[in-house]
Design a protein around this motif. Sequence first.
Motif, mmCIF file in Angstrom:
data_model
loop_
_atom_site.group_PDB
_atom_site.id
_atom_site.type_symbol
_atom_site.label_atom_id
_atom_site.label_comp_id
_atom_site.label_asym_id
_atom_site.label_seq_id
_atom_site.Cartn_x
_atom_site.Cartn_y
_atom_site.Cartn_z
ATOM 1 N N LEU A 9 6.305 0.595 9.284
ATOM 2 C CA LEU A 9 6.481 1.499 10.428
ATOM 3 C C LEU A 9 7.089 2.828 9.998
ATOM 4 C CD1 LEU A 9 7.726 -1.012 13.161
ATOM 5 C CD2 LEU A 9 5.471 0.027 12.959
ATOM 6 N N ASN A 10 7.895 2.802 8.929
ATOM 7 C CA ASN A 10 8.514 4.039 8.447
ATOM 8 C C ASN A 10 7.557 4.864 7.572
ATOM 9 O OD1 ASN A 10 10.925 3.785 9.733
ATOM 10 N ND2 ASN A 10 11.933 2.705 8.069
ATOM 11 N N SER A 11 6.429 4.245 7.157
ATOM 12 C CA SER A 11 5.456 4.973 6.342
ATOM 13 C C SER A 11 4.574 5.839 7.251
ATOM 14 C CB SER A 11 4.594 3.984 5.555
ATOM 15 O OG SER A 11 3.743 3.267 6.445
ATOM 16 N N ASN A 12 3.683 6.588 6.630
ATOM 17 C CA ASN A 12 2.790 7.482 7.394
ATOM 18 C C ASN A 12 1.393 6.894 7.540
ATOM 19 O OD1 ASN A 12 2.449 9.886 8.809
ATOM 20 N ND2 ASN A 12 1.530 10.908 7.057
ATOM 21 N N LEU A 13 1.266 5.575 7.275
ATOM 22 C CA LEU A 13 -0.074 4.972 7.267
ATOM 23 C C LEU A 13 -0.725 4.977 8.648
ATOM 24 C CD1 LEU A 13 0.316 1.956 4.815
ATOM 25 C CD2 LEU A 13 -0.960 4.070 4.486
ATOM 26 N N LEU A 14 0.055 4.706 9.698
ATOM 27 C CA LEU A 14 -0.536 4.694 11.049
ATOM 28 C C LEU A 14 -1.109 6.061 11.406
ATOM 29 C CD1 LEU A 14 1.822 2.507 13.282
ATOM 30 C CD2 LEU A 14 -0.576 2.113 12.741
ATOM 31 N N ASN A 15 -0.369 7.126 11.074
ATOM 32 C CA ASN A 15 -0.853 8.476 11.387
ATOM 33 C C ASN A 15 -2.129 8.797 10.595
ATOM 34 O OD1 ASN A 15 1.350 8.915 13.049
ATOM 35 N ND2 ASN A 15 2.630 9.621 11.361
ATOM 36 N N LYS A 16 -2.115 8.444 9.293
ATOM 37 C CA LYS A 16 -3.290 8.701 8.463
ATOM 38 C C LYS A 16 -4.490 7.899 8.958
ATOM 39 C CE LYS A 16 -2.771 8.777 4.025
ATOM 40 N NZ LYS A 16 -2.375 8.353 2.655
ATOM 41 N N TYR A 17 -4.259 6.640 9.353
ATOM 42 C CA TYR A 17 -5.344 5.780 9.851
ATOM 43 C C TYR A 17 -5.941 6.353 11.127
ATOM 44 C CZ TYR A 17 -7.691 1.551 11.561
ATOM 45 O OH TYR A 17 -8.605 0.653 12.027
ATOM 46 N N LEU A 18 -5.078 6.858 12.003
ATOM 47 C CA LEU A 18 -5.544 7.408 13.267
ATOM 48 C C LEU A 18 -6.388 8.658 13.047
ATOM 49 C CD1 LEU A 18 -5.270 6.904 16.321
ATOM 50 C CD2 LEU A 18 -3.327 8.447 16.323
ATOM 51 N N LEU A 19 -6.054 9.436 12.000
ATOM 52 C CA LEU A 19 -6.806 10.666 11.707
ATOM 53 C C LEU A 19 -7.948 10.430 10.733
ATOM 54 C CD1 LEU A 19 -3.777 13.105 11.339
ATOM 55 C CD2 LEU A 19 -5.272 12.812 13.316
ATOM 56 N N GLY A 20 -8.157 9.157 10.320
ATOM 57 C CA GLY A 20 -9.253 8.830 9.422
ATOM 58 C C GLY A 20 -9.028 9.276 8.002
ATOM 59 N N GLU A 21 -7.776 9.331 7.557
ATOM 60 C CA GLU A 21 -7.452 9.829 6.226
ATOM 61 C C GLU A 21 -7.010 8.712 5.273
ATOM 62 O OE1 GLU A 21 -5.841 14.176 7.811
ATOM 63 O OE2 GLU A 21 -4.473 12.775 6.805
ATOM 64 N N SER A 23 -7.447 5.322 2.771
ATOM 65 C CA SER A 23 -8.428 4.718 1.872
ATOM 66 C C SER A 23 -8.848 3.352 2.431
ATOM 67 C CB SER A 23 -7.817 4.546 0.475
ATOM 68 O OG SER A 23 -6.726 3.633 0.528
ATOM 69 N N PHE A 24 -9.787 2.730 1.742
ATOM 70 C CA PHE A 24 -10.259 1.425 2.199
ATOM 71 C C PHE A 24 -9.129 0.392 2.200
ATOM 72 C CE2 PHE A 24 -12.062 -2.783 1.195
ATOM 73 C CZ PHE A 24 -12.844 -2.976 2.328
ATOM 74 N N GLU A 25 -8.338 0.386 1.110
ATOM 75 C CA GLU A 25 -7.234 -0.581 1.007
ATOM 76 C C GLU A 25 -6.144 -0.294 2.039
ATOM 77 O OE1 GLU A 25 -9.061 -2.863 -1.676
ATOM 78 O OE2 GLU A 25 -7.079 -3.257 -0.795
ATOM 79 N N GLU A 26 -5.873 0.992 2.242
ATOM 80 C CA GLU A 26 -4.861 1.356 3.248
ATOM 81 C C GLU A 26 -5.315 0.977 4.653
ATOM 82 O OE1 GLU A 26 -4.448 5.483 2.427
ATOM 83 O OE2 GLU A 26 -2.691 5.208 1.122
ATOM 84 N N SER A 27 -6.581 1.158 4.933
ATOM 85 C CA SER A 27 -7.118 0.779 6.247
ATOM 86 C C SER A 27 -6.983 -0.720 6.472
ATOM 87 C CB SER A 27 -8.586 1.200 6.368
ATOM 88 O OG SER A 27 -8.715 2.604 6.279
ATOM 89 N N LYS A 28 -7.268 -1.521 5.409
ATOM 90 C CA LYS A 28 -7.125 -2.976 5.529
ATOM 91 C C LYS A 28 -5.666 -3.356 5.809
ATOM 92 C CE LYS A 28 -9.119 -5.719 2.682
ATOM 93 N NZ LYS A 28 -9.526 -6.357 1.410
ATOM 94 N N GLU A 29 -4.753 -2.676 5.147
ATOM 95 C CA GLU A 29 -3.330 -2.970 5.354
ATOM 96 C C GLU A 29 -2.897 -2.642 6.787
ATOM 97 O OE1 GLU A 29 -0.755 -0.897 2.701
ATOM 98 O OE2 GLU A 29 1.083 -1.754 3.579
ATOM 99 N N VAL A 30 -3.337 -1.455 7.273
ATOM 100 C CA VAL A 30 -2.988 -1.052 8.643
ATOM 101 C C VAL A 30 -3.550 -2.048 9.646
ATOM 102 C CG1 VAL A 30 -3.300 0.704 10.412
ATOM 103 C CG2 VAL A 30 -2.755 1.383 8.061
ATOM 104 N N GLU A 31 -4.807 -2.426 9.490
ATOM 105 C CA GLU A 31 -5.444 -3.352 10.423
ATOM 106 C C GLU A 31 -4.790 -4.735 10.368
ATOM 107 O OE1 GLU A 31 -9.816 -1.157 10.013
ATOM 108 O OE2 GLU A 31 -9.473 -3.140 9.124
#
Length: 263
Positions: A9-21, A23-31
């Motif tokens: 939650l403290n990382s920026n992954l949710l924001n990047k995922y929402l903007l489509g930025e 990577s494939f591995e990061e998207s899997k982690e967010v999901e």
Amino acid sequence: METKLHNFLNSNLLNKYLLGETSFEESKEVEHFISNYPEAASAYEKLQDNLEIIAKVGAVNVPNNILTDVLESLDESNDTKVIQLIQKRKTPWYSIAASAAAVLFAVSSFMLYQKNQQLNSENNIVDAEIMDLRSDIDKNNSKLDELSRELMKLNNPDAKKYVINGNDRAKNLKTVAYINSVEKTSMIDVITLPQLPKEQHYQIWAELQDRMVNLGILDESNRKLKQIPYMEDALALSIKISTKGDHTNENGTEVAEISLKDK
């Protein structure tokens, strides 16, 4: 597992995922986090809602008369007005959304930091209280050990018990002596001592064949078993009232006595 969620939650992954930025591995982690953790799903939904609100705010309807004004301006001077229109072009909605997401992330991070600081402070207080509690437990255990050793001495079959009651001069006086001739130990337990003037106190004496030996001062304020010197050939124990500073036997007033040769 809570630590991993907190770090996510403290990382920026949710924001990047929402903007489509992402990577494939990061998207899997967010999901993965969104699917398995309600907190992550809730945070993602809030970001989506905020982006929709920002997009709606950016989508302002242009009045009809603006187009007419723009055409008239183009007729007057094409070059300058074209440049001016390009300069006044609206910022894309996704840029606004990204900026808003960054602001929201910064605010959330600051709030989480404050919460973490508060938790650290509370943890420090709890740690201090635990240390105090452990110290109290150690002290209590030490007292219990001391009491256990004293009880073992009292319950020793070699120890003899002598109850010393006061005479007419001190009717409420009562002490108990425990003498172990095998281990060569003597203890006295003060039960009650009548109050004396400030300049006087009680002394306990051992009567030998040829002399009296001072074994110490008795004080009711110290209500616990007290070790006194063991006298091998003592015939009796006596308690006397004497003036403070006077350790002679002749000037004391005897208020209690018991023979040690009757048991």
